[in-house]
Write a protein that holds these residues in place. Structure first.
Motif, PDB file in Angstrom:
ATOM      1  N   LYS A 202       0.842  -1.201   0.000  1.00 42.20           N
ATOM      2  CA  LYS A 202       0.000   0.000   0.000  1.00 42.20           C
ATOM      3  C   LYS A 202       0.884   1.261   0.000  1.00 42.20           C
ATOM      4  O   LYS A 202       1.924   1.274   0.641  1.00 42.20           O
ATOM      5  CB  LYS A 202      -0.902   0.021   1.238  1.00 42.20           C
ATOM      6  CG  LYS A 202      -1.836  -1.169   1.346  1.00 42.20           C
ATOM      7  CD  LYS A 202      -2.630  -1.085   2.642  1.00 42.20           C
ATOM      8  CE  LYS A 202      -3.549  -2.277   2.802  1.00 42.20           C
ATOM      9  NZ  LYS A 202      -4.292  -2.221   4.089  1.00 42.20           N
ATOM     10  N   SER A 207      -1.844   7.963   0.379  1.00 42.95           N
ATOM     11  CA  SER A 207      -3.259   7.878   0.767  1.00 42.95           C
ATOM     12  C   SER A 207      -3.586   8.869   1.867  1.00 42.95           C
ATOM     13  O   SER A 207      -4.674   9.471   1.889  1.00 42.95           O
ATOM     14  CB  SER A 207      -3.575   6.456   1.235  1.00 42.95           C
ATOM     15  OG  SER A 207      -3.380   5.536   0.188  1.00 42.95           O
ATOM     16  N   ASP A 210      -4.221  12.511   0.354  1.00 41.57           N
ATOM     17  CA  ASP A 210      -5.503  12.616  -0.346  1.00 41.57           C
ATOM     18  C   ASP A 210      -6.663  12.691   0.639  1.00 41.57           C
ATOM     19  O   ASP A 210      -7.612  13.489   0.456  1.00 41.57           O
ATOM     20  CB  ASP A 210      -5.696  11.417  -1.270  1.00 41.57           C
ATOM     21  CG  ASP A 210      -4.685  11.411  -2.417  1.00 41.57           C
ATOM     22  OD1 ASP A 210      -4.125  12.492  -2.711  1.00 41.57           O
ATOM     23  OD2 ASP A 210      -4.463  10.319  -2.996  1.00 41.57           O
ATOM     24  N   LEU A 211      -6.605  11.948   1.677  1.00 43.01           N
ATOM     25  CA  LEU A 211      -7.681  11.929   2.673  1.00 43.01           C
ATOM     26  C   LEU A 211      -7.788  13.245   3.419  1.00 43.01           C
ATOM     27  O   LEU A 211      -8.895  13.723   3.729  1.00 43.01           O
ATOM     28  CB  LEU A 211      -7.460  10.784   3.671  1.00 43.01           C
ATOM     29  CG  LEU A 211      -7.642   9.359   3.100  1.00 43.01           C
ATOM     30  CD1 LEU A 211      -7.176   8.320   4.107  1.00 43.01           C
ATOM     31  CD2 LEU A 211      -9.096   9.115   2.718  1.00 43.01           C
ATOM     32  N   ARG A 682     -10.520   6.968   8.438  1.00 43.78           N
ATOM     33  CA  ARG A 682      -9.539   6.428   7.482  1.00 43.78           C
ATOM     34  C   ARG A 682      -8.168   7.051   7.675  1.00 43.78           C
ATOM     35  O   ARG A 682      -7.141   6.371   7.545  1.00 43.78           O
ATOM     36  CB  ARG A 682     -10.041   6.650   6.056  1.00 43.78           C
ATOM     37  CG  ARG A 682     -11.262   5.780   5.707  1.00 43.78           C
ATOM     38  CD  ARG A 682     -11.913   6.205   4.410  1.00 43.78           C
ATOM     39  NE  ARG A 682     -10.998   6.021   3.270  1.00 43.78           N
ATOM     40  CZ  ARG A 682     -11.242   6.467   2.029  1.00 43.78           C
ATOM     41  NH1 ARG A 682     -12.386   7.126   1.785  1.00 43.78           N
ATOM     42  NH2 ARG A 682     -10.382   6.245   1.061  1.00 43.78           N
ATOM     43  N   VAL A 686      -4.935   4.921   8.528  1.00 43.67           N
ATOM     44  CA  VAL A 686      -3.682   4.912   7.766  1.00 43.67           C
ATOM     45  C   VAL A 686      -2.501   5.195   8.686  1.00 43.67           C
ATOM     46  O   VAL A 686      -1.436   4.572   8.585  1.00 43.67           O
ATOM     47  CB  VAL A 686      -3.758   5.951   6.624  1.00 43.67           C
ATOM     48  CG1 VAL A 686      -2.403   6.118   5.955  1.00 43.67           C
ATOM     49  CG2 VAL A 686      -4.805   5.512   5.594  1.00 43.67           C
TER      50      VAL A 686
END
Length: 888
Positions: A202, A207, A210-211, A682, A686
């Motif tokens: 991953k 990520s 972006d979140l 999220r 992460v």
């Protein structure tokens, strides 16, 4: 190991008992319930304490006693031991007050320490003792009835193989534990590597960026929608206020309409009720007329002129006075009738009782006469027994006329001879050892000489100055052989003297016993003579009393007849007065009926007045309701003029639009908040995954190291388990072979039946009996006697195996058999005697048998008689010299 002596005080049925036990076969004989088994239980309890009991400590203390004591003296491995236990009973409970074991090495105090030392000394606990050496009453078939697994556990424990199984199981448990942990760690390692690989694939940091951007955009949309929602909420609240005001007016109008309708209905119903009350009043007036007619008819049947309350009370008082007078006369007549009847019955019963007592006294006199005759005969027998005792005492004393000791000195002389014999035996042993050493030296020297070597230094004979020493060694052998022969002759001489003195000691003991019996018989004769004279006097007295009682009974019978006649006269008077009383009761009932009718008329008149009041009340109630009806109609007209329907419709339209918008905006806000919360979760996930990735890498390194260590430990525990299993299997097979051989030897020796050829015992201790034709049988297929004898053979074979031990001789207790003949017929008892003799020949030092069988008694070296006094319910023991004496 053997028991020497057991002493009991307040132990079960023994108030005081002291028993000496010798080597060889001892048979304890007595009736059922006399206390034979209690002697063995006392020995077992002395060794192992409460673990040896099938009951509680309270049950072994004699009823009424405060404490019980048990002492056991025994020899073991050449040493003397003494156990002393005392149990104190307090209330409903009992506890050990003293427990001491004296050994050659020192003393042990306390029940636990004593039990542990005994277990260590014999290498068996209480359960192993029962399975090996102590066949308890009712358990003769214990081993044969056990399952192969139970039999295997019993025998393995006795042979100390159970410990190897415990060690093997511990190693197995350890191996399984290591395997479980190892598998768990391997699974954890594989899972960790898979998790690390998944997380590394991953792009966790990309990520995360972006979140964070999506979260900021969502929070701006939420703020805009919340402002629009507040405006719509204000519009909705205004519309609700308008509608609530007009709803209240509408509800009041509806309530007024309901109230108007209700009042109209109530007014109508009340008018109907007034008409109903008028009809009921008319019916009551008709009922009053009927009742007044009934009163007039009742007056005609009585002596009353009018039905006034005063006239009724006066007539009732007159009847009460007359009733009281008759009742008094009736009670007096009844009392006299009952009195004379009771006196007559009592006199009759007393006469019967006197006749029964007279008959009892006559029967008692006849019974006493029979007892006097029987006692006189017994008295003559006792005098003859006294003469026999005098003769036997004189005969026993005559044995000392040509003896080396005087009467009374035999016991001390025997003890000195036994000490001298023990010293002589030690000298024989020492001399025999020296002789064996000297012979070995001579044999070695002769071998060296024959080889041309000096016996002293091993050099050539030609060059050695020590060749002449072999002559001295040979001379030493000759001297030791001569000394050994002299010592053996001296030992034989001492054994002969001891045998002679032992018979004298027995004679002394017999004289003391006979003199004690003589004294008891003399006392019994004196007491019996006095008792006989007393009974003769009682016979005369009883017969005189019987005659007096019969005379008194006849007189009382005549008096009873006279009293019964008087009772009958008074019973006739009672019947006449009862008829007169019935007439008075009927007259009173008629007067009471008139009073009841008058009361009912008064009640109806009161009810009639109540109906009149009720009609007046109902009329006033309707007037009040009509006024309330006019007020509510006026209020309804005023409210109808102020109600605006158009404004209500406008408010409803605004409310509907606001609710529709709020419903949509709340759904949008919910979606946006859920999106924002999801983004926050999220983002946290992460970040957690990034941290977890680092932790997983650290844990993987630690688990890899642990797996390597566990693999090495697992291999070592498997090797250890296999070693214990192989060792136990090897030792068990050796013991099974030995036990099978000994079992067949014992069974062949005692079982004289041509139907069976051999017994097989497999590695799991399963037993099979083969017939002569080769057909196998399960031991359960044998008859009851054969099965019991087979089980005893198995017990004796196990005893022999344990006596030989795994390596060298093992310490063994006495072989104890408690009522072994319960399931045996006469033929099998003979085989049991053969079995006991064979165990003695095989070297069993002490065998103790509890039995009432005469054949076993005849095979005994020593007999012990147990008797229970039926008066005191106490048992006592004594030695017997022969079957004739024991059963005489």
């Amino acid at each position: 190991m053997r028991f020497d002596r057991i002493r009991l005080s307040n132990f079960k049925c023994y108030e005081d008992a002291d028993l000496h036990l010798d080597t060889g076969v001892t048979v304890i004989h007595g009736l059922n319930g006399s206390g034979k088994s209690s002697l063995l239980e006392a020995c077992f309890f002395a060794l192992y304490g409460a673990r040896a009991l099938d009951r509680t400590l309270e049950d072994i203390v004699t009823i009424g006693a405060e404490d019980a004591e048990v002492e056991l003296w025994f020899e073991h491995a050449g040493g003397n031991y003494h156990i002393h236990r005392r149990i104190r009973a307090t209330g409903d409970s009992a506890q050990t007050a003293k427990c001491v074991l004296e050994t050659p090495e020192g003393s042990f105090d306390g029940a636990r320490d004593v039990r542990n030392h005994i277990t260590s000394l014999f290498r068996m606990d209480a359960e192993a003792f029962v399975n090996c050496a102590y066949v308890r009453q009712g358990e003769v078939n214990k081993l044969i009835n056990a399952t192969p697994t139970q039999r295997q556990d019993m025998i393995d424990d006795l042979l100390q193989l159970g410990k190897l199984e415990v060690y093997r199981e511990r190693a197995s448990d350890a191996r399984l534990g290591v395997k479980s942990v190892l598998d768990d760690r391997r699974g954890s390692l594989s899972e960790l590597e898979s998790q690390i690989e998944t997380k590394e694939e991953k792009d966790l940091h990309g990520s995360l960026n972006d979140l964070e951007s999506n979260r900021k955009e969502t929070e701006a949309d939420i703020e805009r929608y919340e402002k629009q929602r507040d405006n719509a909420q204000q519009t909705l609240d205004d519309a609700k206020n308008v509608l609530e005001t007009y709803d209240e007016k509408r509800d009041e109008l509806s309530s007024l309409e309901d109230d108007i309708e209700t009042l109209q209905t109530e007014i109508t119903e009340t008018e109907q009720e007034r008409e109903t009350v008028r009809g009921q009043a008319s019916e009551i007036r008709e009922r009053i007329t009927e009742l007044e007619s009934d009163v007039d008819a009742a007056l005609d049947e009585t002596e009353l002129d009018t039905a006034t309350e005063d006239a009724i009370d006066a007539r009732i008082a007159e009847l009460d006075a007359k009733d009281e007078e008759v009742s008094e006369e009736l009670e007096d007549a009844r009392m006299k009738a009952q009195m004379f009847d009771n006196q007559a019955s009592n006199l009759a019963e007393r006469a019967d009782e006197l006749e029964k007592r007279a008959q009892e006294k006559r029967s008692r006199a006849e019974h006493l006469t029979t007892e006097v005759e029987s006692a006189t005969t017994e008295l003559e027998n006792r005098r003859e027994k006294l003469t026999e005792l005098d003769t036997e005492i004189e005969s026993q004393r005559e044995t000392f006329e040509d003896s080396p000791v005087e009467f009374g000195e035999a016991d001390d002389h025997l003890e000195s001879l036994r000490v001298e014999l023990a010293d002589c035996r030690e000298d024989v042993t020492e001399c025999r050892t020296k002789l064996r050493t000297a012979k070995e030296q001579v044999e070695e020297a002769e071998e060296l000489l024959s080889a041309g070597k000096c016996p002293e230094c091993g050099q050539s004979v030609e060059e050695s100055p020590h060749v002449d020493t072999i002559t001295e060694d040979r001379k030493r052998v000759t001297e030791l052989e001569s000394q050994l022969d002299e010592l053996r002759e001296r030992r034989t001489e001492l054994e002969s003297k001891i045998e002679t003195v032992e018979s004298l000691v027995a004679a002394e003991n017999r004289v003391h016993e006979l003199e004690n019996n003589q004294q008891n018989v003399e006392q019994l004769i004196d007491s019996r003579e006095t008792a006989i004279e007393e009974k003769r006097e009682q016979v005369e007295t009883l017969r005189e009393d019987a005659e007096e009682l019969l005379s008194d009974a006849e007189s009382r019978t005549e008096d009873a007849a006279e009293l019964e006649s008087k009772a009958e006269t008074h019973r006739d008077t009672v019947e006449e007065l009862e008829r007169e009383e019935e007439v008075i009761v009927e007259s009173r009932e008629q007067i009471e009926r008139i009073r009841s009718l008058r009361g009912e008329i008064e009640d109806l008149e009161g009810e009639l007045e109540s109906f009149s009041e009720k009609r007046t009340h109902l009329e006033a109630l309707n007037d009040q309701r009509r006024r309330r009806l006019a007020e509510k109609r006026s209020r309804h007209a005023d409210l109808a003029e102020t109600y605006d329907q158009s404004r209500v419709e406008e408010a409803r339209e605004n409310k509907k639009k606001a609710e529709t918008y709020l419903e949509k905006v709340e759904a949008e806000l919910t979606t946006l908040r859920e999106r924002r919360d999801d983004l926050i979760d999220r983002i946290g996930g992460v970040r957690g995954e990034i941290e977890a990735l680092e932790n997983l890498r650290d844990r993987r390194d630690a688990v890899e190291s642990r797996v390597s260590a566990l693999e090495s430990l697992y291999d070592e525990s498997a090797d250890l388990q296999a070693m214990y299993g192989d060792l136990r299997a090897e030792l068990r097979q050796r013991n099974v072979e030995s036990l099978e051989r000994m079992l067949n030897e014992v069974f062949d020796l005692v079982y004289q039946n041509d139907s069976y050829s051999r017994i097989a015992l497999d590695g799991e201790y399963r037993l099979t009996i083969y017939q002569k034709d080769g057909e196998p049988l399960d031991p359960e297929q044998l008859s009851g006697g054969e099965r019991a004898l087979f089980n005893l053979s198995l017990r004796c074979a196990i005893y022999r195996l344990l006596a030989e031990g795994i390596e060298g001789n093992a310490p063994m207790p006495p072989l104890i058999l408690d009522e072994p003949t319960v399931f045996l017929d006469s033929g099998h008892v003979s085989q049991l005697v053969t079995l006991v003799d064979s165990m003695r020949e095989l070297g069993v030092e002490q065998i103790i048998v509890v039995s009432h069988d005469e054949e076993l008694v005849g095979a005994a070296d020593d007999l012990v008689q147990v008797e229970k006094d039926s008066t005191t319910n106490r048992s006592h023991v004594e030695h017997g010299d022969s079957l004739v004496e024991l059963l005489g």
